[in-house]
Enzyme design. Sequence first.
Site, PDB file in Angstrom:
ATOM      1  N   HIS A  14     -67.604 -46.388 -66.900  1.00 14.23           N
ATOM      2  CA  HIS A  14     -68.156 -45.362 -66.011  1.00 14.23           C
ATOM      3  C   HIS A  14     -67.040 -44.430 -65.577  1.00 14.23           C
ATOM      4  CE1 HIS A  14     -70.397 -43.522 -62.741  1.00 14.23           C
ATOM      5  NE2 HIS A  14     -71.474 -44.002 -63.316  1.00 14.23           N
ATOM      6  N   ASP A  63     -76.679 -49.719 -66.703  1.00 15.88           N
ATOM      7  CA  ASP A  63     -77.526 -49.865 -67.884  1.00 15.88           C
ATOM      8  C   ASP A  63     -77.336 -51.190 -68.614  1.00 15.88           C
ATOM      9  OD1 ASP A  63     -78.711 -47.285 -67.680  1.00 15.88           O
ATOM     10  OD2 ASP A  63     -76.810 -46.433 -68.308  1.00 15.88           O
TER      11      ASP A  63
HETATM   12  N1  COA Z   1     -66.681 -49.137 -74.788  1.00 14.07           N
HETATM   13  C1  COA Z   1     -65.404 -49.165 -75.214  1.00 14.07           C
HETATM   14  N2  COA Z   1     -64.410 -48.469 -74.631  1.00 14.07           N
HETATM   15  C2  COA Z   1     -64.736 -47.708 -73.593  1.00 14.07           C
HETATM   16  C3  COA Z   1     -66.046 -47.627 -73.091  1.00 14.07           C
HETATM   17  C4  COA Z   1     -67.021 -48.369 -73.740  1.00 14.07           C
HETATM   18  N3  COA Z   1     -68.296 -48.339 -73.334  1.00 14.07           N
HETATM   19  N4  COA Z   1     -66.070 -46.773 -72.048  1.00 14.07           N
HETATM   20  C5  COA Z   1     -64.819 -46.326 -71.892  1.00 14.07           C
HETATM   21  N5  COA Z   1     -64.014 -46.902 -72.812  1.00 14.07           N
HETATM   22  C6  COA Z   1     -62.575 -46.666 -72.973  1.00 14.07           C
HETATM   23  C7  COA Z   1     -62.366 -45.398 -73.817  1.00 14.07           C
HETATM   24  O1  COA Z   1     -62.313 -45.711 -75.180  1.00 14.07           O
HETATM   25  C8  COA Z   1     -61.063 -44.889 -73.265  1.00 14.07           C
HETATM   26  O2  COA Z   1     -60.020 -45.672 -73.810  1.00 14.07           O
HETATM   27  P1  COA Z   1     -58.592 -44.975 -74.204  1.00 14.07           P
HETATM   28  O3  COA Z   1     -58.050 -44.476 -72.887  1.00 14.07           O
HETATM   29  O4  COA Z   1     -57.823 -46.087 -74.783  1.00 14.07           O
HETATM   30  O5  COA Z   1     -58.928 -43.866 -75.149  1.00 14.07           O
HETATM   31  C9  COA Z   1     -61.174 -45.221 -71.774  1.00 14.07           C
HETATM   32  O6  COA Z   1     -62.032 -46.368 -71.692  1.00 14.07           O
HETATM   33  C10 COA Z   1     -61.738 -44.083 -70.935  1.00 14.07           C
HETATM   34  O7  COA Z   1     -63.001 -43.742 -71.480  1.00 14.07           O
HETATM   35  P2  COA Z   1     -63.617 -42.279 -71.522  1.00 14.07           P
HETATM   36  O8  COA Z   1     -64.622 -42.223 -72.649  1.00 14.07           O
HETATM   37  O9  COA Z   1     -62.556 -41.266 -71.467  1.00 14.07           O
HETATM   38  O10 COA Z   1     -64.417 -42.266 -70.140  1.00 14.07           O
HETATM   39  P3  COA Z   1     -65.428 -41.158 -69.616  1.00 14.07           P
HETATM   40  O11 COA Z   1     -65.322 -41.182 -68.155  1.00 14.07           O
HETATM   41  O12 COA Z   1     -65.240 -39.857 -70.305  1.00 14.07           O
HETATM   42  O13 COA Z   1     -66.851 -41.716 -70.105  1.00 14.07           O
HETATM   43  C11 COA Z   1     -68.779 -43.060 -70.172  1.00 14.07           C
HETATM   44  C12 COA Z   1     -67.667 -42.502 -69.299  1.00 14.07           C
HETATM   45  C13 COA Z   1     -69.816 -43.732 -69.293  1.00 14.07           C
HETATM   46  C14 COA Z   1     -69.464 -41.910 -70.933  1.00 14.07           C
HETATM   47  C15 COA Z   1     -68.190 -44.081 -71.163  1.00 14.07           C
HETATM   48  O14 COA Z   1     -67.663 -45.169 -70.449  1.00 14.07           O
HETATM   49  C16 COA Z   1     -69.199 -44.544 -72.181  1.00 14.07           C
HETATM   50  O15 COA Z   1     -69.423 -43.885 -73.195  1.00 14.07           O
HETATM   51  N6  COA Z   1     -69.874 -45.710 -71.936  1.00 14.07           N
HETATM   52  C17 COA Z   1     -70.898 -46.180 -72.841  1.00 14.07           C
HETATM   53  C18 COA Z   1     -72.188 -45.455 -72.607  1.00 14.07           C
HETATM   54  C19 COA Z   1     -72.852 -45.903 -71.347  1.00 14.07           C
HETATM   55  O16 COA Z   1     -73.023 -47.072 -71.086  1.00 14.07           O
HETATM   56  N7  COA Z   1     -73.285 -44.935 -70.556  1.00 14.07           N
HETATM   57  C20 COA Z   1     -73.976 -45.173 -69.315  1.00 14.07           C
HETATM   58  C21 COA Z   1     -73.169 -44.711 -68.153  1.00 14.07           C
HETATM   59  S1  COA Z   1     -73.943 -45.163 -66.635  1.00 14.07           S
END
Ligand code: COA
Length: 385
Positions: free
Chosen positions: A266, A322
């Site tokens: 998140h 979720d």
């Molecule tokens: N699975 C694996 N790695 C994850 C992850 C996940 N679900 N969520 C974050 N990470 C890792 C990223 O790969 C990144 O690692 P790095 O720094 O080594 O590159 C780090 O954590 C930061 O992630 P980032 O994608 O930059 O975070 P964000 O704030 O832009 O994105 C979300 C937030 C929610 C979009 C992201 O966590 C995600 O895609 N989660 C899965 C989808 C989901 O469950 N969404 C519902 C949200 S309520």
Amino acid sequence: MNEYLPGLEGVPATKSNISDLDGKRGVLTYRGYRIKDLAEYSSFEETAMLLLDGRLPTREELAEFDRQIRSNRRVKYNIREIMKYLPATGHPMEMLQASIASLAMFYPGDECLTGSEVCEDLDYVHNMSVKILARMATLVAMWQHIRNGYDPIEPRDDLTYAENLLYMFNGRDPDPLLARIMDACLILHAEHTINASTFAALVAGSTLASPYLVIAAAVGTLAGPLHGGANQRVVEMLREIGSPDRAEAWLEDKLAKKAKIWGMGHREYKVKDPRATILQNMMLELMRERGGEMGPLFETALKLEELCEARLGPKGVYPNVDFYSGILYSAMGIPEDQFTSIFAVARCAGWLAHWREQLKDNRIFRPTQVYTGESERDYIPIGQR
Ligand code: COA
């Protein structure tokens, strides 16, 4: 300020007093009230009022709001006709966006939005909020039947919001425990600060678009798998894993491919989302009630969470709302592709609260950009390219 921050991370987009979260402690409050207390003691109707009006209602105020919601559940039969012509294979969120937008044509009345006194017209804002909130559940449940070739089940006005939602899905008097769990799920999903869909609602609202179109914009934004669409992906992912003993190899393979683990991570929380903990506990309660059998989905989810804690915890990636909600909806008999629609029904309360707050002190959203294209140049006629 000209610094570009991808995803607007950390950039305040508005001032709001609707909800707040502390991502380090894992605390979420609506109007200052802890989500845990609301899930335990409130109802979706009362929580919606809290979000919309800014305070907990009196018994009389709640009864009146509840009466208004119950008497606005029906939609015109032309909506049913529209739905009949939508492809049955379409995703429920696509249907929901189309249907909610079409309501703007069947229930017009946004003339006052274009007047200068819009913010003063609280009756209009209240009435629109009631109509939209009441009808969201009807639209979602109608589609369940229409896409299978049946007439929809008419809403009942002797049931609470959560009871009626379950009733419209399966036509049976709702089980009290399931209705209580659904009510708590609606409360937990009702609001969550300036997330992507709420931001979309604010942007649309700031143009003084009809509230139906504001909610349609938010529905479309919630649909994506990085946002509300993740709850459906979680259950698909757990099915793909199959059983707890296969979780470790599956996770290592995904992490090696830099794939996202659905329901994890998140932008704001660096610990486990407090809503995930409450949903997990409700799942345990439901399992106990059903004789203690956990089922492969839930067992696999528990194992995956344990493995992810070791592998992703150091990055602050933990279960979000979720991760457990879909398993719970599955156990309640909700089809997988309708999970995000149930989320939308609940979140509609928060979207409307933000729409109302935006109108009070409106200024159109019009951010700037960092241009990375060509500088000004002469047009080349097609024969000379
Ligand atoms: N699975 C694996 N790695 C994850 C992850 C996940 N679900 N969520 C974050 N990470 C890792 C990223 O790969 C990144 O690692 P790095 O720094 O080594 O590159 C780090 O954590 C930061 O992630 P980032 O994608 O930059 O975070 P964000 O704030 O832009 O994105 C979300 C937030 C929610 C979009 C992201 O966590 C995600 O895609 N989660 C899965 C989808 C989901 O469950 N969404 C519902 C949200 S309520």
